[in-house]
Design an enzyme around this catalytic site. Structure first.
Site, short mmCIF file in Angstrom:
data_model
loop_
_atom_site.label_atom_id
_atom_site.label_comp_id
_atom_site.label_asym_id
_atom_site.label_seq_id
_atom_site.Cartn_x
_atom_site.Cartn_y
_atom_site.Cartn_z
N TYR A 5 1.13 9.15 -0.37
CA TYR A 5 0.01 8.55 -0.48
C TYR A 5 -1.22 9.19 0.38
O TYR A 5 -2.20 9.49 -0.18
CB TYR A 5 0.11 7.24 -0.67
CG TYR A 5 -1.24 6.22 -0.74
CD1 TYR A 5 -2.07 6.23 -2.09
CD2 TYR A 5 -1.87 5.62 0.35
CE1 TYR A 5 -2.99 5.66 -1.99
CE2 TYR A 5 -3.12 5.10 0.27
CZ TYR A 5 -3.53 4.79 -1.05
OH TYR A 5 -4.67 4.47 -1.14
N GLU A 27 -6.04 -3.23 -3.93
CA GLU A 27 -6.55 -3.77 -2.68
C GLU A 27 -6.49 -5.45 -2.67
O GLU A 27 -6.27 -5.88 -1.62
CB GLU A 27 -7.83 -3.22 -2.36
CG GLU A 27 -7.99 -1.46 -1.97
CD GLU A 27 -7.45 -1.38 -0.38
OE1 GLU A 27 -6.83 -2.15 0.05
OE2 GLU A 27 -7.23 -0.06 -0.67
N TRP A 35 0.44 -2.38 3.39
CA TRP A 35 0.29 -1.51 1.86
C TRP A 35 1.54 -0.97 1.55
O TRP A 35 1.52 -0.73 0.36
CB TRP A 35 -0.93 -0.30 2.64
CG TRP A 35 -1.33 0.53 1.65
CD1 TRP A 35 -1.06 1.84 1.47
CD2 TRP A 35 -2.11 0.04 0.36
NE1 TRP A 35 -1.55 2.39 0.24
CE2 TRP A 35 -2.12 1.40 -0.47
CE3 TRP A 35 -2.33 -1.06 -0.07
CZ2 TRP A 35 -2.87 1.22 -1.70
CZ3 TRP A 35 -3.29 -1.05 -1.24
CH2 TRP A 35 -3.42 0.15 -2.12
#
Length: 180
Positions: A5, A27, A35
């Site tokens: 990522y 988000e 995350w």
């Protein structure tokens, strides 16, 4: 997963409205979580939320929301799920008013990424005056789970700000390709 990522997506300017919506959704999910927790479930979210298509998500009714609340493949937080649906509706209103969400969003940075020059992670802010202003504007348009910290993380993920550290190979690549 997190490495890929970072190396392939994070901080690269995004101008595709569907991807911009995807990152608003992700988000919002990430609020209060790591995350990596969200990244592990990203494909589950893609399936559960119709490929992150805001037009389809805006049509979700209470029965569909209830089904998502019971979907063990995603984070089953009712407030966040309802937020995804409301944000899809707000997203479509912004598209209608501005022609695209991309046009609306990127106008905040004059349509090119802010090229920060941080040496260490301690220098990277969690929010800025700009993320605070965008958060306030998004909330006034009906968005939720878009506080200044979430918006700054969003700005980082969609490349509105280049917060790769200057020693990172991605910082230079993004600067050369997008920031001059």
């Amino acid at each position: 997963m997190a490495r890929a990522y970072h190396d392939e997506e994070w901080g690269v300017p995004v101008h595709d409205d569907r991807v911009l919506y995807e990152f608003i959704l992700l988000e919002g999910v990430q609020a209060g979580l790591s995350w990596s927790t969200v990244l592990k479930r990203r494909e589950n979210y893609r399936k559960a939320f119709d490929g992150f298509d805001p037009t389809k998500i805006a049509e979700y009714n209470e029965a569909r929301i209830e089904g998502l609340v019971h979907d063990a493949s995603i984070i089953r937080n009712r407030r966040k799920i309802v937020s995804h649906v409301n944000n899809a509706r707000a997203f479509l209103r912004v598209q209608e008013e501005h022609g695209s969400f991309d046009e609306y969003l990127w106008a905040y940075v004059d349509h090119k990424p802010v090229m920060n020059e941080f040496i260490s992670w301690e220098e990277v802010p969690s929010k800025t005056e700009l993320s605070t202003r965008i958060a306030k504007d998004l909330k006034s348009l009906g968005f939720s789970f878009v506080g200044p910290t979430i918006v700054y993380a969003y700005m980082q993920s969609v490349g509105m700000v280049n917060d790769h550290l200057i020693g990172c190979f991605r910082w230079r690549e993004i600067k050369e390709r997008y920031g001059g």
